[in-house]
Enzyme design. Structure first.
Site, PDB file in Angstrom:
ATOM      1  CG  LEU A 156      62.557  44.546  53.734  1.00 10.82           C
ATOM      2  CD1 LEU A 156      63.006  46.058  53.925  1.00 10.82           C
ATOM      3  CD2 LEU A 156      63.628  43.818  53.032  1.00 10.82           C
ATOM      4  N   GLY A 157      58.721  44.119  55.866  1.00 13.50           N
ATOM      5  CA  GLY A 157      57.449  43.589  55.035  1.00 13.50           C
ATOM      6  C   GLY A 157      56.973  44.701  54.108  1.00 13.50           C
ATOM      7  NE  ARG A 158      51.205  44.242  53.738  1.00 10.63           N
ATOM      8  CZ  ARG A 158      50.626  43.306  54.430  1.00 10.63           C
ATOM      9  NH1 ARG A 158      50.538  42.245  53.435  1.00 10.63           N
ATOM     10  NH2 ARG A 158      50.449  43.146  55.573  1.00 10.63           N
ATOM     11  CB  ILE A 159      55.255  49.617  56.163  1.00  9.14           C
ATOM     12  CG1 ILE A 159      53.795  49.195  55.978  1.00  9.14           C
ATOM     13  CG2 ILE A 159      55.729  50.693  56.476  1.00  9.14           C
ATOM     14  CD1 ILE A 159      52.880  49.456  57.367  1.00  9.14           C
ATOM     15  CB  SER A 178      62.414  40.157  58.686  1.00  5.74           C
ATOM     16  OG  SER A 178      63.201  39.343  57.660  1.00  5.74           O
ATOM     17  NE  ARG A 179      58.243  36.095  61.668  1.00  3.09           N
ATOM     18  CZ  ARG A 179      57.016  36.005  61.552  1.00  3.09           C
ATOM     19  NH1 ARG A 179      56.287  34.931  61.982  1.00  3.09           N
ATOM     20  NH2 ARG A 179      56.280  37.118  60.794  1.00  3.09           N
ATOM     21  NE  ARG A 236      50.210  48.000  66.803  1.00  2.00           N
ATOM     22  CZ  ARG A 236      49.830  48.564  66.072  1.00  2.00           C
ATOM     23  NH1 ARG A 236      50.388  49.587  65.533  1.00  2.00           N
ATOM     24  NH2 ARG A 236      48.699  48.136  65.202  1.00  2.00           N
ATOM     25  CG  ASP A 260      53.677  57.605  65.047  1.00  2.00           C
ATOM     26  OD1 ASP A 260      53.305  58.389  65.455  1.00  2.00           O
ATOM     27  OD2 ASP A 260      53.124  56.714  64.408  1.00  2.00           O
ATOM     28  CD  GLU A 265      50.439  54.084  71.002  1.00  2.00           C
ATOM     29  OE1 GLU A 265      49.489  54.130  70.411  1.00  2.00           O
ATOM     30  OE2 GLU A 265      51.550  53.770  70.387  1.00  2.00           O
ATOM     31  CG  HIS A 283      49.719  55.033  67.034  1.00  2.00           C
ATOM     32  ND1 HIS A 283      49.551  54.063  67.757  1.00  2.00           N
ATOM     33  CD2 HIS A 283      49.863  54.813  65.573  1.00  2.00           C
ATOM     34  CE1 HIS A 283      49.498  52.836  66.931  1.00  2.00           C
ATOM     35  NE2 HIS A 283      49.384  53.250  65.621  1.00  2.00           N
TER      36      HIS A 283
HETATM   37  C1  8YV Z   1      45.904  52.577  63.937  1.00  2.00           C
HETATM   38  C2  8YV Z   1      47.892  51.276  63.473  1.00  2.00           C
HETATM   39  O1  8YV Z   1      45.290  51.592  63.222  1.00  2.00           O
HETATM   40  O2  8YV Z   1      47.562  50.259  61.237  1.00  2.00           O
HETATM   41  C3  8YV Z   1      47.897  50.114  62.411  1.00  2.00           C
HETATM   42  O3  8YV Z   1      48.372  48.930  62.809  1.00  2.00           O
HETATM   43  O4  8YV Z   1      48.509  51.300  64.158  1.00  2.00           O
HETATM   44  C4  8YV Z   1      47.333  52.530  63.055  1.00  2.00           C
HETATM   45  O5  8YV Z   1      46.978  52.748  61.643  1.00  2.00           O
HETATM   46  C5  8YV Z   1      45.226  53.726  63.616  1.00  2.00           C
HETATM   47  O6  8YV Z   1      45.952  54.819  64.523  1.00  2.00           O
HETATM   48  C6  8YV Z   1      43.560  53.782  63.948  1.00  2.00           C
HETATM   49  O7  8YV Z   1      43.595  53.790  65.396  1.00  2.00           O
END
Ligand code: 8YV
Length: 317
Positions: A156-159, A178-179, A236, A260, A265, A283
């Site tokens: 639960l950070g900014r995003i 979260s931690r 990630r 995503d 990748e 992504h």
């Molecule tokens: C990538 C992202 O940086 O912000 C991040 O951590 O994974 C993405 O926004 C973006 O795909 C540029 O490569």
């Protein structure tokens, strides 16, 4: 300025073309020479390189940093910097910057889009119409309601907060792990992803990558999410045990997933491609013109500020 006077920058990823243009306008750019040539051009340039321009997915390991004696700054075009060995940079006094905040809305929008896409079977529905299955077989199988459902946020950070605010508009009940519990968050806290998964219909992963969260979402968490539960990952690929996820989707341990991000990748496990209860995107969390421009401005602005001797705009904490 004579070409020889220009500050030299190494890119550690294929960067967005307008970002490359800004870099080329101000610096002498070595575009991934450490990856692409036989080593001679990189060896020749390495002693002069003073900055690395990286992306969120870039690898900037200790070994690369060690090859650049004049390196002063690593500017990441992305909020995540798990590919950068920040400890190795700090040991040498090298600054590391990233692009927080400017992409919060974008990634949160995509998270909600993926929740809707996987539960309402949107991609499957599109295929159903195009393939003629609608005309041939009649209505599609029913979907799962999103409004009023239970959402669990991993990180639960900014995003994560931006996702929660959107989910409130859908009348969802929100909980998180979260931690540490966040005093300012008005949502129930669970100490583990497994405990959270047991209580929710949708588990959205938006925690930083790196060693601390590697395979945090494993077979146990997926079993706890259960056969009616959906997993959404906009963080990630490393945070999810991909093989455990494939098994869970195939065996019906969970209902579906929307992803995503992936472990390696741009390669995506072929098992995932074959499954209908999975939505896959390449992504694209921050991938709009508006947000990529804001990220480029910030990533470039950090380099400009550094070489002008001004305070950095957004150093990593
Ligand atoms: C990538 C992202 O940086 O912000 C991040 O951590 O994974 C993405 O926004 C973006 O795909 C540029 O490569």
């Amino acid at each position: 300025m004579a070409e020889t006077d220009r500050i030299e920058v190494l890119t550690a990823a294929k960067l967005w073309p307008p970002m490359m243009e800004s870099l080329r306008g101000a610096f002498k750019v070595h575009d991934r020479t450490h990856q692409s040539d036989d080593g001679t051009a990189f060896a020749a340039a390495a002693p002069r390189i003073r900055a690395i321009a990286a992306s969120g997915e870039s690898k900037v390991p200790r070994e690369l940093i060690a090859q650049l004696p004049k390196l002063e700054i690593v500017s990441v075009f992305g909020v995540g910097y798990d590919g950068v060995d920040v400890a190795a940079a700090r040991e040498r006094g090298i600054a590391v910057t990233h692009t927080p905040n400017v992409l919060n809305d974008e990634v949160a929008d995509l998270a909600i889009a993926l929740v809707l896409a996987v539960s309402r079977r949107l991609i499957e529905a599109d295929r159903y119409v195009r393939s003629g299955a609608w005309a041939a077989n009649g209505p599609m199988p029913l979907a799962r309601k999103v409004s009023g459902a239970r959402l669990g946020i991993v990180g639960l950070g900014r995003i994560g907060m931006a996702i929660a605010r959107r989910a409130e508009a859908f009348g969802m009940s929100i909980a998180y792990t979260s931690r540490n519990a966040k005093a300012e968050a008005p949502y129930p806290y669970f100490a583990s992803a497994e405990a959270l998964a047991r209580e929710v219909d949708f588990l959205v992963v938006i925690t930083p990558g790196g060693a601390g969260t590697r395979k945090l979402i494993d077979a146990k968490v997926l079993a706890a999410l259960g056969k009616k539960g959906f997993l959404v990952n906009v963080a990630r690929g490393s945070v999810v045990d991909e093989q455990a996820l494939v098994s869970a989707l195939r065996d019906g341990t969970i209902a579906g997933a929307a992803l995503d991000v992936f472990e390696n990748e741009p390669s995506v496990p072929s098992e995932l491609l074959a499954l209908d209860n999975v939505v896959l995107t390449p992504h694209i969390g921050s991938a709009t013109w508006q947000t990529r421009q804001a990220m480029a401005d910030l990533a470039f602005g950090n380099l400009e500020a550094h070489f002008a001797g001004k305070p950095l705009l957004s150093p990593v904490p």
